[in-house]
Design an enzyme around this catalytic site. Structure first.
Site, PDB file in Angstrom:
ATOM      1  N   CYS A   1     147.508  26.407  24.716  1.00 13.94           N
ATOM      2  CA  CYS A   1     146.427  26.831  23.842  1.00 13.94           C
ATOM      3  C   CYS A   1     146.705  28.274  23.474  1.00 13.94           C
ATOM      4  O   CYS A   1     146.762  29.143  24.354  1.00 13.94           O
ATOM      5  CB  CYS A   1     145.085  26.703  24.575  1.00 13.94           C
ATOM      6  SG  CYS A   1     143.744  27.458  23.619  1.00 13.94           S
TER       7      CYS A   1
ATOM      8  N   HIS B   1     163.860  26.292  25.988  1.00 10.22           N
ATOM      9  CA  HIS B   1     163.116  25.970  24.768  1.00 10.22           C
ATOM     10  C   HIS B   1     161.827  25.208  25.049  1.00 10.22           C
ATOM     11  O   HIS B   1     161.304  24.525  24.174  1.00 10.22           O
ATOM     12  CB  HIS B   1     164.020  25.182  23.801  1.00 10.22           C
ATOM     13  CG  HIS B   1     165.180  26.002  23.319  1.00 10.22           C
ATOM     14  ND1 HIS B   1     166.351  25.462  22.851  1.00 10.22           N
ATOM     15  CD2 HIS B   1     165.341  27.350  23.233  1.00 10.22           C
ATOM     16  CE1 HIS B   1     167.187  26.447  22.508  1.00 10.22           C
ATOM     17  NE2 HIS B   1     166.595  27.590  22.730  1.00 10.22           N
TER      18      HIS B   1
ATOM     19  N   GLN C   1     168.669  23.708  27.408  1.00  9.50           N
ATOM     20  CA  GLN C   1     168.044  23.921  26.104  1.00  9.50           C
ATOM     21  C   GLN C   1     167.194  22.711  25.751  1.00  9.50           C
ATOM     22  O   GLN C   1     166.525  22.696  24.732  1.00  9.50           O
ATOM     23  CB  GLN C   1     169.130  24.088  25.023  1.00  9.50           C
ATOM     24  CG  GLN C   1     170.023  25.289  25.244  1.00  9.50           C
ATOM     25  CD  GLN C   1     171.253  25.217  24.348  1.00  9.50           C
ATOM     26  OE1 GLN C   1     171.207  25.592  23.191  1.00  9.50           O
ATOM     27  NE2 GLN C   1     172.355  24.747  24.881  1.00  9.50           N
TER      28      GLN C   1
ATOM     29  N   CYS D   1     138.346  24.752  24.709  1.00  6.46           N
ATOM     30  CA  CYS D   1     137.737  25.834  23.920  1.00  6.46           C
ATOM     31  C   CYS D   1     137.588  25.442  22.445  1.00  6.46           C
ATOM     32  O   CYS D   1     137.021  26.180  21.657  1.00  6.46           O
ATOM     33  CB  CYS D   1     138.557  27.116  24.054  1.00  6.46           C
ATOM     34  SG  CYS D   1     140.094  27.100  23.109  1.00  6.46           S
TER      35      CYS D   1
HETATM   36  P1  NAD Z   1     173.488  20.097  19.338  1.00  9.03           P
HETATM   37  O1  NAD Z   1     172.959  18.797  18.838  1.00  9.03           O
HETATM   38  O2  NAD Z   1     173.647  21.220  18.401  1.00  9.03           O
HETATM   39  O3  NAD Z   1     174.910  19.800  19.989  1.00  9.03           O
HETATM   40  C1  NAD Z   1     175.127  18.708  20.848  1.00  9.03           C
HETATM   41  C2  NAD Z   1     176.532  18.807  21.408  1.00  9.03           C
HETATM   42  O4  NAD Z   1     176.694  17.778  22.362  1.00  9.03           O
HETATM   43  C3  NAD Z   1     177.625  18.643  20.354  1.00  9.03           C
HETATM   44  O5  NAD Z   1     178.557  19.697  20.497  1.00  9.03           O
HETATM   45  C4  NAD Z   1     178.264  17.295  20.695  1.00  9.03           C
HETATM   46  O6  NAD Z   1     179.651  17.273  20.448  1.00  9.03           O
HETATM   47  C5  NAD Z   1     177.981  17.202  22.189  1.00  9.03           C
HETATM   48  N1  NAD Z   1     177.878  15.849  22.743  1.00  9.03           N
HETATM   49  C6  NAD Z   1     177.345  14.736  22.152  1.00  9.03           C
HETATM   50  N2  NAD Z   1     177.364  13.709  23.031  1.00  9.03           N
HETATM   51  C7  NAD Z   1     177.909  14.177  24.175  1.00  9.03           C
HETATM   52  C8  NAD Z   1     178.185  13.594  25.455  1.00  9.03           C
HETATM   53  N3  NAD Z   1     177.902  12.313  25.727  1.00  9.03           N
HETATM   54  N4  NAD Z   1     178.735  14.371  26.405  1.00  9.03           N
HETATM   55  C9  NAD Z   1     179.043  15.672  26.145  1.00  9.03           C
HETATM   56  N5  NAD Z   1     178.806  16.268  24.966  1.00  9.03           N
HETATM   57  C10 NAD Z   1     178.238  15.541  23.993  1.00  9.03           C
HETATM   58  O7  NAD Z   1     172.587  20.497  20.582  1.00  9.03           O
HETATM   59  P2  NAD Z   1     172.297  21.898  21.291  1.00  9.03           P
HETATM   60  O8  NAD Z   1     173.540  22.716  21.353  1.00  9.03           O
HETATM   61  O9  NAD Z   1     171.565  21.584  22.532  1.00  9.03           O
HETATM   62  O10 NAD Z   1     171.304  22.656  20.298  1.00  9.03           O
HETATM   63  C11 NAD Z   1     170.232  21.983  19.701  1.00  9.03           C
HETATM   64  C12 NAD Z   1     168.815  22.488  20.036  1.00  9.03           C
HETATM   65  O11 NAD Z   1     167.867  21.471  19.698  1.00  9.03           O
HETATM   66  C13 NAD Z   1     168.634  22.724  21.495  1.00  9.03           C
HETATM   67  O12 NAD Z   1     168.351  24.042  21.632  1.00  9.03           O
HETATM   68  C14 NAD Z   1     167.459  21.875  21.945  1.00  9.03           C
HETATM   69  O13 NAD Z   1     166.340  22.685  22.243  1.00  9.03           O
HETATM   70  C15 NAD Z   1     167.060  21.063  20.788  1.00  9.03           C
HETATM   71  N6  NAD Z   1     167.193  19.604  21.064  1.00  9.03           N
HETATM   72  C16 NAD Z   1     166.836  19.078  22.291  1.00  9.03           C
HETATM   73  C17 NAD Z   1     167.003  17.729  22.540  1.00  9.03           C
HETATM   74  C18 NAD Z   1     166.611  17.194  23.891  1.00  9.03           C
HETATM   75  O14 NAD Z   1     165.700  17.713  24.516  1.00  9.03           O
HETATM   76  N7  NAD Z   1     167.300  16.166  24.402  1.00  9.03           N
HETATM   77  C19 NAD Z   1     167.542  16.902  21.574  1.00  9.03           C
HETATM   78  C20 NAD Z   1     167.887  17.474  20.319  1.00  9.03           C
HETATM   79  C21 NAD Z   1     167.710  18.827  20.101  1.00  9.03           C
END
Ligand code: NAD
Length: 235
Positions: free
Chosen positions: A121, A113, A95, A142
């Site tokens: 574009c 995502h 994600q 464009c």
């Molecule tokens: P979230 O922030 O909702 O959840 C993060 C989860 O990771 C939590 O349950 C937390 O307990 C756990 N966590 C934190 N540190 C950890 C570790 N060291 N090891 C294991 N688990 C750990 O994130 P999500 O479920 O991915 O949903 C958020 C959405 O936002 C995603 O769909 C994503 O597209 C986007 N997002 C992406 C990034 C990125 O690209 N790094 C960062 C933030 C949000």
């Protein structure tokens, strides 16, 4: 506790969320330090905000690109890449939009995502790489504004990517969720699909989540530590 041996499974899906990149210093979505506690997504991460003020939205995304560029893949990303290289039955769905799996060496990643490192574009329906931190131009040839090729709030997940991810989840016999809170849909459907098709589900997370109950095995700890234990006990 005896960990299941990865080598005894035919199709394994690794499904990662923001927690996978937390050890690299990329902020997670929810909780203290989460990016949306500082910035209102309505102003920075939705199509309406972009239509209203593309420069403001781009400034925020350029900041995110610079922040992520300074982060390095962590030991967990490297382990996932190593596991994929050793076991061809592993598919990776993320994600995350940070590109850290690829930088760690994973060459096959289904990005649900999108990616901070691509632009599109809308006029020409064209997607291109944007790997340089400093974007040469924020406009397409464009003349239309380019937008980050990521799923903003209110956007639909790309239908082909979602179909591929759903098929992988339906076909796997082991599904490993890593660092995801399991509340962002439709991504959060994937463990449900895997479960409904009879897969064995493992959750790796520092804490319990709303999706914990779906999993057959809950492994609490940092992604890199728990992955190392699983990988060390494989084959
Ligand atoms: P979230 O922030 O909702 O959840 C993060 C989860 O990771 C939590 O349950 C937390 O307990 C756990 N966590 C934190 N540190 C950890 C570790 N060291 N090891 C294991 N688990 C750990 O994130 P999500 O479920 O991915 O949903 C958020 C959405 O936002 C995603 O769909 C994503 O597209 C986007 N997002 C992406 C990034 C990125 O690209 N790094 C960062 C933030 C949000």
């Amino acid at each position: 506790m005896k960990l299941p041996d990865l080598c005894s499974f035919e199709n394994i899906v690794i499904f990662t969320g923001a927690g996978m990149s937390a050890e690299s210093g990329v902020p997670t979505y929810r909780g203290a330090g989460g990016i949306w506690s500082e910035y209102r997504y309505q102003e920075y991460a939705c199509q309406q905000a972009f239509d209203l003020d593309p420069e403001k939205v781009w400034k925020f995304h350029e900041l995110r690109r610079r922040m992520v560029h300074q982060c390095q893949p962590n030991a967990g990303h490297v382990l996932v890449a190593e596991m994929q290289a050793s076991l061809e039955q592993i598919s990776l769905i993320t994600q995350n939009i940070d590109g850290l799996h690829q930088r760690a060496g994973s060459d096959s990643v289904t990005e649900l995502h999108g990616s901070l490192w691509r632009v599109r574009c809308e006029q020409e329906k064209k997607v291109s790489d944007a790997l340089d931190v400093n974007m040469p131009s924020l406009k397409c040839e464009c003349g239309a504004w380019l937008r980050p090729d990521i799923t903003w709030f209110g956007d639909s997940v790309d239908i082909f990517t979602m179909e591929l991810a759903t098929t992988l989840a339906a076909q796997c016999d082991m599904f490993i969720s890593i660092g995801t809170s399991g509340v962002v849909f439709p991504a959060a459907n994937l463990p449900i699909v895997a479960k409904n098709h009879g897969a064995f589900l493992i959750e790796i997370n520092t804490e319990a989540t709303e999706a914990s109950h779906l999993h057959d095995l809950e492994l609490r700890g940092k992604a890199s530590d728990v992955l190392a234990k699983i990988w060390n006990s494989a084959c």
